[in-house]
Write a protein that holds these residues in place. Structure first.
Motif, PDB file in Angstrom:
ATOM      1  N   THR A 262       0.788  -1.236   0.000  1.00  0.00           N
ATOM      2  CA  THR A 262       0.000   0.000   0.000  1.00  0.00           C
ATOM      3  C   THR A 262       0.816   1.280   0.000  1.00  0.00           C
ATOM      4  N   ASP A 263       2.087   1.217   0.397  1.00  0.00           N
ATOM      5  CA  ASP A 263       2.909   2.426   0.510  1.00  0.00           C
ATOM      6  C   ASP A 263       4.303   2.187  -0.031  1.00  0.00           C
ATOM      7  N   ILE A 264       4.877   3.251  -0.588  1.00  0.00           N
ATOM      8  CA  ILE A 264       6.288   3.254  -0.990  1.00  0.00           C
ATOM      9  C   ILE A 264       6.888   4.555  -0.481  1.00  0.00           C
TER      10      ILE A 264
ATOM     11  N   PHE B 299       5.347   8.307  -1.010  1.00  0.00           N
ATOM     12  CA  PHE B 299       5.878   9.272  -0.054  1.00  0.00           C
ATOM     13  C   PHE B 299       7.344   9.541  -0.354  1.00  0.00           C
ATOM     14  N   ALA B 300       7.785  10.753  -0.089  1.00  0.00           N
ATOM     15  CA  ALA B 300       9.201  11.099  -0.161  1.00  0.00           C
ATOM     16  C   ALA B 300       9.680  11.340   1.261  1.00  0.00           C
ATOM     17  N   GLN B 301      10.792  10.723   1.613  1.00  0.00           N
ATOM     18  CA  GLN B 301      11.409  10.918   2.921  1.00  0.00           C
ATOM     19  C   GLN B 301      12.844  10.423   2.851  1.00  0.00           C
ATOM     20  N   MET B 302      13.781  11.334   3.014  1.00  0.00           N
ATOM     21  CA  MET B 302      15.193  10.998   2.905  1.00  0.00           C
ATOM     22  C   MET B 302      15.711  10.292   4.162  1.00  0.00           C
ATOM     23  N   VAL B 303      15.445  10.864   5.329  1.00  0.00           N
ATOM     24  CA  VAL B 303      15.913  10.306   6.598  1.00  0.00           C
ATOM     25  C   VAL B 303      14.757  10.261   7.588  1.00  0.00           C
ATOM     26  N   PRO B 304      14.844   9.429   8.624  1.00  0.00           N
ATOM     27  CA  PRO B 304      13.734   9.278   9.557  1.00  0.00           C
ATOM     28  C   PRO B 304      13.257  10.576  10.215  1.00  0.00           C
ATOM     29  N   GLY B 305      14.147  11.507  10.492  1.00  0.00           N
ATOM     30  CA  GLY B 305      13.762  12.755  11.150  1.00  0.00           C
ATOM     31  C   GLY B 305      13.039  13.747  10.253  1.00  0.00           C
TER      32      GLY B 305
ATOM     33  N   LEU C 191       6.482  13.281   2.923  1.00  0.00           N
ATOM     34  CA  LEU C 191       5.703  14.088   1.992  1.00  0.00           C
ATOM     35  C   LEU C 191       4.952  13.150   1.051  1.00  0.00           C
ATOM     36  N   ASP C 192       3.630  13.182   1.126  1.00  0.00           N
ATOM     37  CA  ASP C 192       2.801  12.375   0.225  1.00  0.00           C
ATOM     38  C   ASP C 192       2.733  13.105  -1.115  1.00  0.00           C
ATOM     39  N   PHE C 193       3.247  12.475  -2.156  1.00  0.00           N
ATOM     40  CA  PHE C 193       3.201  13.109  -3.470  1.00  0.00           C
ATOM     41  C   PHE C 193       2.435  12.263  -4.489  1.00  0.00           C
ATOM     42  N   THR C 194       1.537  11.433  -3.991  1.00  0.00           N
ATOM     43  CA  THR C 194       0.713  10.601  -4.864  1.00  0.00           C
ATOM     44  C   THR C 194      -0.091  11.454  -5.833  1.00  0.00           C
ATOM     45  N   ASP C 195      -0.747  12.510  -5.334  1.00  0.00           N
ATOM     46  CA  ASP C 195      -1.569  13.365  -6.193  1.00  0.00           C
ATOM     47  C   ASP C 195      -0.724  14.088  -7.236  1.00  0.00           C
ATOM     48  N   THR C 196       0.495  14.455  -6.872  1.00  0.00           N
ATOM     49  CA  THR C 196       1.401  15.102  -7.831  1.00  0.00           C
ATOM     50  C   THR C 196       1.688  14.160  -8.993  1.00  0.00           C
TER      51      THR C 196
END
Length: 163
Positions: free
Chosen positions: A100-102, A141-147, A151-156
């Motif tokens: 469901t998620d990447i 989702f975009a996320q470089m590091v855990p902290g 950012l959900d960019f599915t709609d983009t």
């Protein structure tokens, strides 16, 4: 088996994955999904050196990975799935393994790519795969590091498919 994240990073195993994501997620096993690396002994050896000694590493094609994941072959292990492109995860989904998620950490700036986020650049093939995944209900989702905030960019991505 518990899949703790499905992550795209064109660098695969590197400092951020080894030093941040693996400890943060409590990963016991990394599963790299890639049709080409599975046949490349030099790359497999290099990736094994980059993996922390306490974490096991498996490299499989999308089809074989789907079969193994559906059989729950790693029951009880905390598994991080890594791919270096969305095409590999599209193939995993088409091979019958649902998710469901990447999370995308890094897709480098290369010729003929457009920026989605500071560390996420995609070409037309990658856009096609991401649109396919999003239309199948996979959140991107975009996320470089855990902290860093996710950012959900599915709609983009879906908007790019309408252009």
């Amino acid at each position: 088996m518990s899949i703790v994240d499905i992550r795209i990073d064109d660098r695969l195993i590197h400092g951020q994955v080894s030093n941040f994501w693996i400890p943060h997620l409590g990963v016991q096993k990394v599963l790299i999904i890639d049709d080409m690396i599975v046949h490349d002994n030099l790359r497999k050896t290099a990736l094994k050196f980059g993996c922390p000694p306490s974490v096991s590493l498996t490299i499989l094609s999308p089809k074989i990975a789907a079969e193994k994941l559906l059989r729950h072959a790693d029951r009880g292990a905390r598994v991080l799935i890594l791919a270096n492109s969305p095409q590999q995860l599209e193939a995993l989904l088409k091979s019958g393994y649902p998710f469901t998620d990447i999370t995308i950490g890094n897709l480098s700036n290369r010729p003929n790519t457009i920026p989605i986020k500071k560390t996420v650049y995609v070409n037309q093939e990658e856009i096609h795969s991401l649109i396919y995944l999003a239309k199948k209900g996979v959140r991107l989702f975009a996320q470089m590091v855990p902290g860093e905030a996710k950012l959900d960019f599915t709609d983009t991505i879906l908007t790019l498919g309408k252009e």
